[in-house]
Design an enzyme around this catalytic site. Structure first.
Site, PDB file in Angstrom:
ATOM      1  CG  ASP A 174      -3.298   4.482   3.749  1.00 55.21           C
ATOM      2  OD1 ASP A 174      -4.390   4.375   4.340  1.00 55.21           O
ATOM      3  OD2 ASP A 174      -3.015   3.810   2.737  1.00 55.21           O
ATOM      4  CE  LYS A 231      -8.822  -1.581   4.002  1.00 55.05           C
ATOM      5  NZ  LYS A 231      -8.952  -2.827   3.314  1.00 55.05           N
ATOM      6  CD1 TRP A 274      -2.302  -2.224   1.447  1.00 53.50           C
ATOM      7  CD2 TRP A 274      -3.032  -0.981  -0.273  1.00 53.50           C
ATOM      8  NE1 TRP A 274      -3.321  -2.908   0.816  1.00 53.50           N
ATOM      9  CE2 TRP A 274      -3.785  -2.179  -0.228  1.00 53.50           C
ATOM     10  CE3 TRP A 274      -3.292  -0.057  -1.271  1.00 53.50           C
ATOM     11  CZ2 TRP A 274      -4.799  -2.457  -1.153  1.00 53.50           C
ATOM     12  CZ3 TRP A 274      -4.298  -0.334  -2.193  1.00 53.50           C
ATOM     13  CH2 TRP A 274      -5.043  -1.518  -2.126  1.00 53.50           C
TER      14      TRP A 274
END
Ligand code: PMP
Length: 360
Positions: free
Chosen positions: A172, A196, A102
């Site tokens: 992030d 999530k 990511w």
């Protein structure tokens, strides 16, 4: 039919009380005579939902008044671009810490707008650890320092907020927001897709220090300008109203569970149990440096990889689903976000031990 324990990395399990509340509100929300999906985003009922959601997030995370909270679309992926577009502020480079797939994606997108200086990387260690802070090279001329607090695929999580070396710190937080208590004031900007720990896919939260706004790159569409979004209450265009409402229900659920501190203690217990079960067996293994192991995503391998298919199939029969690892790394992965009950982790551990007894 009964609900399964869903170990999906995202979209992932939602708390059952949230789904029940949504079911109850589905056809008619309160006395409005309509569902939330049918409401004008500028009407009194939806404005109240939006305001309460923001107030609850501010309360749960202790967000100071000097920060704006935005509810945007485009996922965390759009933030990979919006961060440099908004935060370069006349500078030409930004620093990135590379700890997995990511952060790699965030770096690739940042390179479209300027230079992405890699302050530290664990790529040579196959992303199994977090580079010691003492080894980082933070460029003082960079506009900000970006890191990924939890690498969803590798199962690597920063145990604490890193020292940003004087730069504005950008994070992030997609896969561990609201899973642990953090000091928001250490950050310039936090972003996270909701799917999530906060709700369904389709809404993204950005928490940004207000003094950083207003210096976007030229030609930036107004939708992608944090200043414009902040000034218009994230309603420059029609926001994802139903997702915003569901996100609000998840926040209410976190409050009813005793807040982030309480959830964090449960997350610590859940993760510890699962890693203990993996570590005490020689049938299962997890390669991540114990200091950097994620509480949210627990990747593991079977000693005999040819048993993986049987593992996934039998687990499914036992009501434990979506345990396959990411396609890029293989193996297994159990994502155990806030909404995964402790009983789900217990059931997984019992299944793993039974599977080992039968196949080990
Ligand atoms: N960052 C992290 C850490 C993620 O886990 C994900 C999604 N799995 C993303 C960014 C991308 O999010 P989205 O699909 O919402 O753009």
């Amino acid at each position: 039919m009964s609900r399964v324990f869903n170990f999906s990395p995202g979209p992932s399990m939602l708390p059952e009380p949230v789904l029940r509340q949504a079911q109850q509100d589905m056809v008619e929300f309160g006395a409005s005579g309509m569902s939330v999906m049918e409401m004008s985003h500028r009407g009194k009922d939806f404005m109240a939902i939006a305001a309460e959601t923001e107030a609850d997030l501010r309360e749960l995370m202790g967000i100071p008044d000097s920060y704006k909270v935005l509810f945007l679309q485009g996922g965390a992926t759009s933030q990979f671009a919006m961060v440099p577009i908004n935060l370069l502020r006349g500078k030409t480079k930004a620093c990135y810490v590379q700890t997995g797939l990511w952060s790699e994606k965030a770096i690739a997108e940042a390179k479209r707008f300027g230079e992405a200086v890699i302050a530290a990387s664990s790529k040579n260690e196959n992303y199994m650890s977090i580079p010691a802070r003492s080894t980082w090279t933070v460029d003082p001329d960079a506009a900000y320092l970006h890191y990924t607090s939890n690498e969803t695929i590798g199962g690597v999580e920063f145990p604490e907020i890193p020292d940003a070396g004087g730069l504005p710190l950008v994070c992030d937080m997609s896969s561990n927001i609201l899973s642990r208590v953090i000091d928001v004031s250490r950050y310039a900007l936090i972003y996270a897709g909701a799917q999530k720990n906060m709700g369904p896919a389709g809404i993204t939260v950005v928490i940004v220090r207000e003094d950083l706004l207003g210096q976007v790159l030229p030609h930036t569409p107004s939708l992608f300008d944090y200043r414009v979004q902040a000034d218009q209450g994230s309603m420059v265009n029609t926001p994802p109203t139903y997702n915003w409402y569901l996100l609000g229900l998840v926040l209410q659920w976190i409050k009813s569970e005793g807040g982030v501190g309480h959830i964090e203690q449960r997350n610590i217990r859940k993760a510890r149990k699962l890693y203990d079960a993996i570590d005490t067996s020689d049938f299962y293994s997890n390669p991540v440096d114990p200091e950097a192991r994620s509480r949210m995503n627990v990747p593991f391998r079977l000693r005999d990889a040819s048993l993986e298919k049987a593992f996934v199939q039998e687990a499914k029969q036992a009501g434990l689903v979506t345990l396959e690892g990411h396609r890029s790394v293989g193996g297994m992965r159990a994502s155990i976000y806030n909404a995964m009950p402790e009983a789900g982790v217990d059931a997984l551990i019992a299944f793993m031990s039974d599977f080992e007894r039968r196949h080990g």
